[in-house]
Design a protein around this motif. Structure first.
Motif, PDB file in Angstrom:
ATOM      1  N   ALA A  40       0.669  -1.251   0.017  1.00 38.48           N
ATOM      2  CA  ALA A  40       0.073  -0.018  -0.039  1.00 38.48           C
ATOM      3  C   ALA A  40       1.161   1.158  -0.048  1.00 38.48           C
ATOM      4  O   ALA A  40       0.654   2.209  -0.963  1.00 38.48           O
ATOM      5  N   ALA A  41       1.853   1.429   0.962  1.00 41.73           N
ATOM      6  CA  ALA A  41       2.993   2.407   0.816  1.00 41.73           C
ATOM      7  C   ALA A  41       3.571   2.694  -0.271  1.00 41.73           C
ATOM      8  O   ALA A  41       3.964   3.691  -0.727  1.00 41.73           O
ATOM      9  N   THR A  88       2.792   1.388  -3.462  1.00 43.87           N
ATOM     10  CA  THR A  88       1.850   2.156  -4.707  1.00 43.87           C
ATOM     11  C   THR A  88       1.593   3.630  -4.440  1.00 43.87           C
ATOM     12  O   THR A  88       1.383   4.123  -5.404  1.00 43.87           O
ATOM     13  N   LEU A  89       1.150   3.687  -3.273  1.00 42.30           N
ATOM     14  CA  LEU A  89       1.208   5.393  -3.022  1.00 42.30           C
ATOM     15  C   LEU A  89       2.183   6.227  -3.122  1.00 42.30           C
ATOM     16  O   LEU A  89       2.137   7.284  -4.044  1.00 42.30           O
ATOM     17  N   THR A 140       2.273   6.353  -7.134  1.00 45.40           N
ATOM     18  CA  THR A 140       1.336   7.259  -7.573  1.00 45.40           C
ATOM     19  C   THR A 140       1.968   8.813  -7.439  1.00 45.40           C
ATOM     20  O   THR A 140       1.958   9.560  -8.560  1.00 45.40           O
ATOM     21  N   SER A 170       9.778   3.047  -5.010  1.00 43.88           N
ATOM     22  CA  SER A 170       8.587   2.319  -5.161  1.00 43.88           C
ATOM     23  C   SER A 170       8.319   1.070  -5.862  1.00 43.88           C
ATOM     24  O   SER A 170       8.175  -0.072  -5.453  1.00 43.88           O
ATOM     25  N   GLN A 191      -2.349   3.225 -10.485  1.00 44.50           N
ATOM     26  CA  GLN A 191      -1.586   2.921  -9.298  1.00 44.50           C
ATOM     27  C   GLN A 191      -2.519   3.465  -7.994  1.00 44.50           C
ATOM     28  O   GLN A 191      -2.261   2.928  -6.980  1.00 44.50           O
ATOM     29  N   ALA A 192      -3.103   4.517  -8.102  1.00 44.28           N
ATOM     30  CA  ALA A 192      -3.882   4.963  -6.958  1.00 44.28           C
ATOM     31  C   ALA A 192      -4.913   4.212  -6.615  1.00 44.28           C
ATOM     32  O   ALA A 192      -5.157   3.798  -5.497  1.00 44.28           O
ATOM     33  N   CYS A 194      -3.155   1.374  -4.955  1.00 43.89           N
ATOM     34  CA  CYS A 194      -2.962   1.501  -3.405  1.00 43.89           C
ATOM     35  C   CYS A 194      -4.156   1.395  -2.841  1.00 43.89           C
ATOM     36  O   CYS A 194      -4.032   0.823  -1.449  1.00 43.89           O
ATOM     37  N   GLY A 195      -5.320   1.919  -2.915  1.00 43.90           N
ATOM     38  CA  GLY A 195      -6.566   1.583  -2.322  1.00 43.90           C
ATOM     39  C   GLY A 195      -6.821   0.329  -1.965  1.00 43.90           C
ATOM     40  O   GLY A 195      -7.414  -0.052  -0.839  1.00 43.90           O
ATOM     41  N   LEU A 214      -4.408  -1.264   0.477  1.00 46.12           N
ATOM     42  CA  LEU A 214      -4.822  -0.708   1.877  1.00 46.12           C
ATOM     43  C   LEU A 214      -5.907  -1.376   2.388  1.00 46.12           C
ATOM     44  O   LEU A 214      -6.077  -1.845   3.544  1.00 46.12           O
TER      45      LEU A 214
END
Length: 386
Positions: free
Chosen positions: A71-72, A74-75, A78, A103, A163-164, A167-168, A171
């Motif tokens: 998660a971190a 991919t953030l 982004t 990343s 990517q956003a 990330c979600g 998460l």
């Protein structure tokens, strides 16, 4: 199964930024006021950041777990893509390359570590095959946005959106990455540095991975040039073969991963390096028939080796050290992909036969390292039964 598909999508997505620069640079360089040669400054920044991220992944996995790290990462990916898409200077774009390297390296190593622990030969080969699809898709994305008059920035913006979303999803699913069925390599104790691993075993694996990715990257970069300059192949045919090389890698990972599921990874890895030696022999033979066949055989033979080296990490080192060693291997992969194509290019620049000779040397090196790994495996088996 959901996490498996998500891992495939993540590997597909991290390949997208890696392959966009070459197509976008002719337009991008005008925006930045840079010469064509300035594109060569971008990879070193990304590779250096990737080496840092992959080397630290074992410790990060032990502290945060796979889900949180993905998660971190991919953030951060982004953010790097947004910085790239909004860059007003080349220095800004180089900063985005550093973020992308951090990343991408973390995602690569984390997913490889997870796959080595939970996947079998077929699934880990499909994971790496999805990367090939991403590498093939992103140039088409850049071409589409540029031809549509939207410019190169929209390609980076689209991938940032992908990517956003990832990330979600990471998460929301962060707690699921430590649950499920029994891992493919039984045992526990991940994340304890290099506990239980012998330096020789770790070193052989790192060298094998570096040489393997060096072979893959060298053929990808120099096949077209070698075919047109020294093998007497036309530009159109050489371009088709260069694209077909990626198709061969994809097909090889899909088919030979399935074979390895039934025969075991070691037999397929051994067959892969034998195939590389055959491809090297055809390359030395040269000519408009043998040389193109060699390029295709390079792709098929190389396809399963790196995924299966990753899969067998715990068996070659130790269960406790597996995550850390996989991270080091991902770093070795990045280093091999940066250094060996450069050396092959120097050889090609000095002689028309330089590509074939350099590839033959790399393939012999891969075969010797594979033989060393096989001998170490037999020695451990004998020691375990005595």
């Amino acid at each position: 199964m959901f996490l498996v598909l998500l891992a495939y999508l993540a590997f597909f997505s991290i390949a997208l930024p890696d392959s966009m620069l070459g197509v976008a640079w002719p337009t991008m360089r005008i925006d930045f006021g840079q010469p064509i040669s300035a594109a060569g400054l971008v990879p070193p920044f990304g590779v250096a950041a990737t080496l840092v991220a992959t080397s630290l992944t074992g410790r990060l996995l032990a502290r945060f777990g796979v889900g949180r790290l993905l998660a971190a990462s991919t953030l951060l990916s982004t953010a790097s893509l947004v910085v790239a898409a909004t860059s007003h200077s080349f220095a800004q774009f180089l900063a985005s390359a550093v973020l992308a390297g951090l990343s991408g390296g973390a995602i690569d190593a984390a997913l490889n570590a997870y796959a080595a622990r939970w996947f079998g030969p077929r699934r880990i080969s499909l994971l790496h095959a999805s990367y090939v699809l991403g590498a093939a898709a992103s140039p088409l994305l850049v071409t589409a946005t540029v031809q549509a008059g939207l410019g190169w920035r929209w390609a980076w913006a689209v991938v940032a959106g992908v990517q956003a979303v990832l990330c979600g999803v990471f998460l929301l699913t962060r707690h699921r990455w430590t649950s499920g069925d029994r891992p493919a390599s039984a045992g526990g104790g991940a994340g304890r540095g290099l506990a239980g691993a012998r330096p020789l075993d770790v070193g052989l694996g790192l060298l094998a991975v570096a040489v393997q990715t060096g072979i893959e990257s060298s053929v990808a970069l120099w096949a077209f040039t070698a075919l047109t300059q020294s093998a007497g192949v036309s530009v159109v045919v050489a371009g088709t073969i260069a694209s077909g090389y990626w198709v061969a890698i994809f097909v090889g990972r899909v088919v030979l991963g399935w074979v390895a599921e039934r025969t075991g990874p070691w037999l397929v890895m051994g067959g892969g390096v034998v195939g590389l030696l055959g491809a090297a022999g055809l390359g030395l033979l040269g000519g408009p028939v043998a040389a193109p066949i060699a390029i295709g055989l390079f792709g098929l033979a190389a396809a399963p080796v790196y995924p299966l080296l990753t899969l067998t990490t715990a068996e070659r080192t130790s269960e406790a050290a597996a995550d850390t060693v996989v991270g080091f291997q991902a770093a070795a992969s990045s280093l091999g992909a940066a250094v060996f194509p450069l050396l092959v290019g120097i050889a090609l620049d000095r002689s028309a036969s330089g590509f074939a000779l350099a590839m033959a040397g790399l393939c012999i090196g891969a075969a010797l390292l594979q033989a060393g790994l096989q001998l170490r495996r037999r020695a451990r088996r004998v020691a375990g039964t005595s």
